[in-house]
Design a protein around this motif. Sequence first.
Motif, PDB file in Angstrom:
ATOM      1  N   SER A  91       0.915  -1.054  -0.127  1.00 43.91           N
ATOM      2  CA  SER A  91       0.023   0.054   0.067  1.00 43.91           C
ATOM      3  C   SER A  91       0.957   1.201  -0.024  1.00 43.91           C
ATOM      4  CB  SER A  91      -1.004   0.180   1.291  1.00 43.91           C
ATOM      5  OG  SER A  91      -0.558  -0.372   2.303  1.00 43.91           O
ATOM      6  N   LEU A  92       1.496   1.504  -0.863  1.00 43.51           N
ATOM      7  CA  LEU A  92       2.498   2.665  -1.325  1.00 43.51           C
ATOM      8  C   LEU A  92       1.561   3.601  -1.778  1.00 43.51           C
ATOM      9  CD1 LEU A  92       5.524   0.883  -3.092  1.00 43.51           C
ATOM     10  CD2 LEU A  92       5.099   1.463  -0.602  1.00 43.51           C
ATOM     11  N   PHE A  93       2.115   5.009  -1.913  1.00 41.60           N
ATOM     12  CA  PHE A  93       1.232   6.014  -2.436  1.00 41.60           C
ATOM     13  C   PHE A  93       1.602   5.907  -4.004  1.00 41.60           C
ATOM     14  CE2 PHE A  93       2.199   8.126   1.741  1.00 41.60           C
ATOM     15  CZ  PHE A  93       0.571   7.867   2.148  1.00 41.60           C
ATOM     16  N   PRO A  94       0.667   5.587  -4.840  1.00 42.09           N
ATOM     17  CA  PRO A  94       1.105   5.281  -6.238  1.00 42.09           C
ATOM     18  C   PRO A  94       1.548   6.626  -6.869  1.00 42.09           C
ATOM     19  CG  PRO A  94      -1.370   5.257  -5.966  1.00 42.09           C
ATOM     20  CD  PRO A  94      -0.857   5.359  -4.340  1.00 42.09           C
ATOM     21  N   TRP A  95       1.178   7.764  -6.520  1.00 39.40           N
ATOM     22  CA  TRP A  95       1.655   8.979  -7.230  1.00 39.40           C
ATOM     23  C   TRP A  95       3.034   9.645  -6.814  1.00 39.40           C
ATOM     24  CZ3 TRP A  95      -2.058   8.632  -3.499  1.00 39.40           C
ATOM     25  CH2 TRP A  95      -2.222   9.253  -2.568  1.00 39.40           C
ATOM     26  N   LEU A  96       3.487   8.969  -5.821  1.00 41.71           N
ATOM     27  CA  LEU A  96       5.054   9.291  -5.344  1.00 41.71           C
ATOM     28  C   LEU A  96       5.867   8.254  -5.713  1.00 41.71           C
ATOM     29  CD1 LEU A  96       4.148  10.141  -1.635  1.00 41.71           C
ATOM     30  CD2 LEU A  96       4.313  11.613  -3.473  1.00 41.71           C
ATOM     31  N   THR A  97       7.196   8.717  -5.892  1.00 43.78           N
ATOM     32  CA  THR A  97       8.148   7.801  -6.201  1.00 43.78           C
ATOM     33  C   THR A  97       8.510   7.058  -5.137  1.00 43.78           C
ATOM     34  OG1 THR A  97       9.945   9.412  -5.710  1.00 43.78           O
ATOM     35  CG2 THR A  97       9.227   9.475  -7.816  1.00 43.78           C
ATOM     36  N   ASN A 134      13.627   6.901  -8.333  1.00 48.57           N
ATOM     37  CA  ASN A 134      13.025   7.668  -8.893  1.00 48.57           C
ATOM     38  C   ASN A 134      11.831   6.831  -9.688  1.00 48.57           C
ATOM     39  OD1 ASN A 134      14.131  10.153  -7.960  1.00 48.57           O
ATOM     40  ND2 ASN A 134      15.515   9.786  -9.888  1.00 48.57           N
ATOM     41  N   TYR A 135      11.788   5.698  -9.257  1.00 47.35           N
ATOM     42  CA  TYR A 135      10.627   4.930  -9.844  1.00 47.35           C
ATOM     43  C   TYR A 135       9.505   5.025  -9.268  1.00 47.35           C
ATOM     44  CZ  TYR A 135      13.933   2.198 -12.709  1.00 47.35           C
ATOM     45  OH  TYR A 135      14.956   1.258 -13.721  1.00 47.35           O
ATOM     46  N   TYR A 136       8.152   4.750  -9.824  1.00 41.20           N
ATOM     47  CA  TYR A 136       6.841   4.714  -9.111  1.00 41.20           C
ATOM     48  C   TYR A 136       6.463   3.415  -8.886  1.00 41.20           C
ATOM     49  CZ  TYR A 136       6.511   9.662 -10.306  1.00 41.20           C
ATOM     50  OH  TYR A 136       6.658  10.978 -10.433  1.00 41.20           O
ATOM     51  N   PRO A 137       5.708   3.154  -8.017  1.00 40.56           N
ATOM     52  CA  PRO A 137       5.386   1.821  -7.502  1.00 40.56           C
ATOM     53  C   PRO A 137       4.644   1.138  -8.591  1.00 40.56           C
ATOM     54  CG  PRO A 137       4.547   3.498  -5.989  1.00 40.56           C
ATOM     55  CD  PRO A 137       5.089   4.133  -7.132  1.00 40.56           C
ATOM     56  N   TYR A 138       3.954   1.560  -9.757  1.00 44.21           N
ATOM     57  CA  TYR A 138       3.957   0.357 -10.509  1.00 44.21           C
ATOM     58  C   TYR A 138       4.645   0.019 -11.472  1.00 44.21           C
ATOM     59  CZ  TYR A 138       4.405   3.982 -14.517  1.00 44.21           C
ATOM     60  OH  TYR A 138       4.725   4.949 -15.148  1.00 44.21           O
ATOM     61  N   GLN A 139       5.908   0.591 -11.324  1.00 43.29           N
ATOM     62  CA  GLN A 139       7.040   0.334 -12.034  1.00 43.29           C
ATOM     63  C   GLN A 139       7.914  -0.834 -11.405  1.00 43.29           C
ATOM     64  OE1 GLN A 139       8.331   4.270 -12.623  1.00 43.29           O
ATOM     65  NE2 GLN A 139       8.203   4.355 -14.763  1.00 43.29           N
ATOM     66  N   LEU A 140       7.634  -1.196 -10.239  1.00 49.31           N
ATOM     67  CA  LEU A 140       8.302  -2.211  -9.432  1.00 49.31           C
ATOM     68  C   LEU A 140       7.820  -3.549  -9.563  1.00 49.31           C
ATOM     69  CD1 LEU A 140       8.791   0.266  -6.339  1.00 49.31           C
ATOM     70  CD2 LEU A 140      10.304  -0.085  -8.302  1.00 49.31           C
ATOM     71  N   GLN A 145       8.215  -3.529  -4.036  1.00 49.30           N
ATOM     72  CA  GLN A 145       7.480  -2.864  -3.531  1.00 49.30           C
ATOM     73  C   GLN A 145       7.412  -2.932  -1.898  1.00 49.30           C
ATOM     74  OE1 GLN A 145       3.334  -2.912  -5.103  1.00 49.30           O
ATOM     75  NE2 GLN A 145       4.090  -2.666  -7.306  1.00 49.30           N
ATOM     76  N   GLN A 146       7.577  -4.060  -1.605  1.00 52.59           N
ATOM     77  CA  GLN A 146       7.667  -4.607  -0.246  1.00 52.59           C
ATOM     78  C   GLN A 146       8.951  -3.969   0.451  1.00 52.59           C
ATOM     79  OE1 GLN A 146       5.359  -4.634   1.455  1.00 52.59           O
ATOM     80  NE2 GLN A 146       4.363  -6.739   2.143  1.00 52.59           N
ATOM     81  N   ARG A 147       9.842  -3.772  -0.191  1.00 49.07           N
ATOM     82  CA  ARG A 147      11.262  -3.320   0.138  1.00 49.07           C
ATOM     83  C   ARG A 147      11.065  -1.857   0.424  1.00 49.07           C
ATOM     84  NH1 ARG A 147      16.154  -6.118  -2.103  1.00 49.07           N
ATOM     85  NH2 ARG A 147      15.506  -8.010  -3.092  1.00 49.07           N
ATOM     86  N   VAL A 148      10.090  -1.248  -0.511  1.00 50.71           N
ATOM     87  CA  VAL A 148       9.872   0.291  -0.190  1.00 50.71           C
ATOM     88  C   VAL A 148       9.079   0.273   1.075  1.00 50.71           C
ATOM     89  CG1 VAL A 148       8.803   2.339  -0.988  1.00 50.71           C
ATOM     90  CG2 VAL A 148       9.708   0.779  -2.574  1.00 50.71           C
TER      91      VAL A 148
END
Length: 254
Positions: A91-97, A134-140, A145-148
């Motif tokens: 559950s990251l913010f999708p609009w943030l890197t 500088n990647y966005y969540p959808y690019q991971l 994503q779980q690392r972030v």
Amino acid sequence: MMVQQALIANSVHKSFSAPAEESSLAVLENISVIVEQGEIVALVGPSGCGKSTLLNIAAGFEKPDTGEVLFMGNTITGPSPERAVVFQSASLFPWLTVKENIAFGLKTAKVKPKIIEEKCSRFIELVGLAGFENYYPYQLSGGMQQRVALARVLVLEPKMLLMDEPFAALDAQTRLAMQQVLMSISMALKPTILFITHDVEEALILADKVYVMSKLPGTIIRELEVPFARPRPISIIGDPQFSKLKSEILAQLF
Ligand SMILES: Nc1ncnc2c1ncn2[C@@H]1O[C@H](COP(=O)(O)OP(=O)(O)O)[C@@H](O)[C@H]1O
Ligand SMILES: [Mg+2]
């Protein structure tokens, strides 16, 4: 040196009223658990045995019916940033890197930009995301994503992490990789963690101490100190003592 107990659950009982019924469902029975400071404790048990319920009590989302739960000597009365929760979905913010997601909590807390910068770099490095700032969540990938999600929580330096099956949604190999990430975090930061999982192998790889829970209503049926030094490489799975403990615990779960 005296070891301080971070989390203590003492004879916790919890039941829920079943929807549209008079009866209630006993979920936790006489659960006593201790997590010492700097210790990783795993709670392993079959699906539906009340693991998340116990974690929710430790997080302060739920209250026990009877028994007490203390954090650093005080009764838990509600959620606190001192006890950070990590769930199965990032559950990251999708609009943030990546970096902005990790910096978000520090920015909200009005930490100085220079310090935010330093902390973000350190934790991005620690979870193995250098180069992906500088990647966005959808690019991971799911694992990234779980690392972030982990870095985002760790950067706030909570006193304790409550992790509810954080790697359960990942494929088997990514899960092993994430266990190694958590292993290196444990070497670097000595965090205090209550780690919930249905995966016996994961519990034995990660934890200093494992509590085994029975089927519903959840009771503690075994407590064991894990006899392997850190860091534990993936190859520990092939160690005869590891296999023996794993099959013993699996047999207890059925
Ligand atoms: N808020 C709730 N209200 C009613 N029943 C609940 C609630 N939370 C959990 N339960 C029930 O408690 C039992 C244990 O759930 P849970 O703690 O999520 O198990 P686990 O995490 O081990 O899979 C389940 O039968 C579930 O339906
Ligand atoms: Mg659960």
